[in-house]
Design a protein around this motif. Structure first.
Motif, mmCIF file in Angstrom:
data_model
loop_
_atom_site.group_PDB
_atom_site.id
_atom_site.type_symbol
_atom_site.label_atom_id
_atom_site.label_comp_id
_atom_site.label_asym_id
_atom_site.label_seq_id
_atom_site.Cartn_x
_atom_site.Cartn_y
_atom_site.Cartn_z
ATOM 1 N N ARG A 112 0.869 -1.182 0.000
ATOM 2 C CA ARG A 112 0.000 0.000 0.000
ATOM 3 C C ARG A 112 0.899 1.222 0.000
ATOM 4 N NH1 ARG A 112 -4.435 0.305 4.491
ATOM 5 N NH2 ARG A 112 -2.994 -0.860 5.845
ATOM 6 N N GLY A 113 0.642 2.150 -0.908
ATOM 7 C CA GLY A 113 1.497 3.316 -1.000
ATOM 8 C C GLY A 113 0.719 4.591 -1.216
ATOM 9 N N TYR A 114 1.367 5.701 -0.894
ATOM 10 C CA TYR A 114 0.785 7.022 -1.129
ATOM 11 C C TYR A 114 1.897 7.971 -1.537
ATOM 12 C CZ TYR A 114 -0.897 11.728 -0.097
ATOM 13 O OH TYR A 114 -1.198 13.066 -0.181
ATOM 14 N N TRP A 222 5.238 4.004 2.023
ATOM 15 C CA TRP A 222 4.902 2.705 1.460
ATOM 16 C C TRP A 222 4.862 1.660 2.563
ATOM 17 C CZ3 TRP A 222 3.589 2.192 -3.622
ATOM 18 C CH2 TRP A 222 3.783 3.341 -4.405
ATOM 19 N N TYR A 249 0.607 4.422 10.141
ATOM 20 C CA TYR A 249 0.623 4.700 8.708
ATOM 21 C C TYR A 249 -0.526 3.999 7.989
ATOM 22 C CZ TYR A 249 4.831 7.499 8.545
ATOM 23 O OH TYR A 249 5.727 8.534 8.692
ATOM 24 N N TRP A 253 -3.256 5.913 5.637
ATOM 25 C CA TRP A 253 -3.604 5.453 4.287
ATOM 26 C C TRP A 253 -5.117 5.259 4.182
ATOM 27 C CZ3 TRP A 253 -6.053 1.909 1.364
ATOM 28 C CH2 TRP A 253 -5.681 1.797 0.016
ATOM 29 N N ASP A 254 -5.717 4.656 5.183
ATOM 30 C CA ASP A 254 -7.165 4.423 5.161
ATOM 31 C C ASP A 254 -7.933 5.737 5.080
ATOM 32 O OD1 ASP A 254 -6.882 1.670 5.284
ATOM 33 O OD2 ASP A 254 -7.105 1.573 7.472
ATOM 34 N N ASP A 257 -7.616 7.116 1.650
ATOM 35 C CA ASP A 257 -8.361 6.272 0.718
ATOM 36 C C ASP A 257 -9.855 6.604 0.715
ATOM 37 O OD1 ASP A 257 -8.598 4.000 -1.112
ATOM 38 O OD2 ASP A 257 -9.585 2.968 0.558
#
Length: 280
Positions: A112-114, A222, A249, A253-254, A257
């Motif tokens: 999972r990345g941003y 990441w 983290y 991310w959630d 998202d």
């Protein structure tokens, strides 16, 4: 031993094997030149043993490639700490870092990345990557090995086509408009992103400008296999493995998202960025 450390050690071993092969030597020949046991050569090449600085200097000499000693030393320094200075990592150029990531991604099942400011390396076109690497080499005042680094970065993308992988990536919309390359190169990069939408291994979300979010957009990060996080700053790369850090983290991310656009809406946002370049 952390997977991050082992991946870097495997990548170093692969480079040692390349140098030996380029010199036309087999493992037995190399061991005889160095005065080592054949088993030591094998352990170093397979990443089962960590080379010393003296080992690497001797290896470069034995492989008739003394100029490669600096690159090997730079790779060794990259093993030393979970807080890695970019200046030290890039002492001999970008290729060593790219090779390490190739090894890292091969051992990753879920990612999972941003990214807030740049198109992720996993999705970059060669031309876009080339401009980024040149700019970064200028900034860090590191040696230019652009072609080798671009090739290694493209090799990393092979994992996108492995059925057992899952890549869930978010990009802040602003990154679609950052021109670190000529407009035609950026247009090609945006086309590449559109082509990724719908891939079975890829979930690409665009976090729109103006989206209602629980948190402000943060720096890129990441999450590898849900057990470690890699964060890059201007001067340092951090690897975080504490459960609390990984969970934090994951929550960030959630939250991002929740405001992300997918599918047709993501295509429209990418198309809008492309149109702003003057391309219909």
């Amino acid at each position: 031993m952390s997977t991050d450390f082992q991946s870097a050690r495997v990548a170093l071993g692969a480079r040692l094997r390349e140098l030996r092969a380029e010199a036309g030597l087999n493992g037995k020949d190399m061991a005889e030149r160095l005065g080592w046991q054949r088993s030591k050569v094998s352990r170093l090449e397979t990443g089962k043993q960590t080379a010393t600085a003296a080992d690497l200097t001797a290896w470069a000499q034995a492989a008739d490639a003394p100029a490669e000693a600096a690159d090997l030393q730079s790779r060794l320094r990259g093993l030393e700490s979970h807080q890695r200075s970019w200046r030290r990592q890039l002492a001999s150029g970008h290729r060593a870092v790219q090779d390490r990531y190739v090894a890292e991604y091969r051992h990753t099942t879920t990612l999972r990345g941003y990214e807030a400011t740049v198109i992720p390396g996993l999705f970059q076109t060669p031309d876009y990557a080339r401009h980024l690497l040149i700019r970064n080499a200028e900034l860090m005042q590191s040696p230019r090995d652009t072609d080798e680094a671009v090739n290694a970065r493209m090799k990393r993308q092979d994992v996108l086509y492995e059925a057992d992988k899952a890549f869930r990536v978010l990009i802040w919309e602003g990154a679609l408009h950052v021109l670190v390359c000529p407009p035609d190169v950026m247009a090609g990069q945006l086309d590449r992103l559109v082509g990724l939408i719908g891939m079975s291994t890829v979930s690409l979300g665009i976090v729109p400008l103006g989206a209602r979010l629980k948190i402000t957009p943060k720096h890129g990060f990441w999450i590898f296999n849900e057990d470690r996080v890699i964060v890059e700053t201007v001067n340092t790369e951090f690897t975080l493995e504490a459960a609390d850090d990984v969970a934090l983290y994951a929550r960030v991310w959630d939250h991002l998202d929740e405001g992300a656009a997918y599918g047709p809406q993501a295509r429209r946002l990418i198309g809008r960025a492309r149109a702003s370049l003057g391309y219909a």
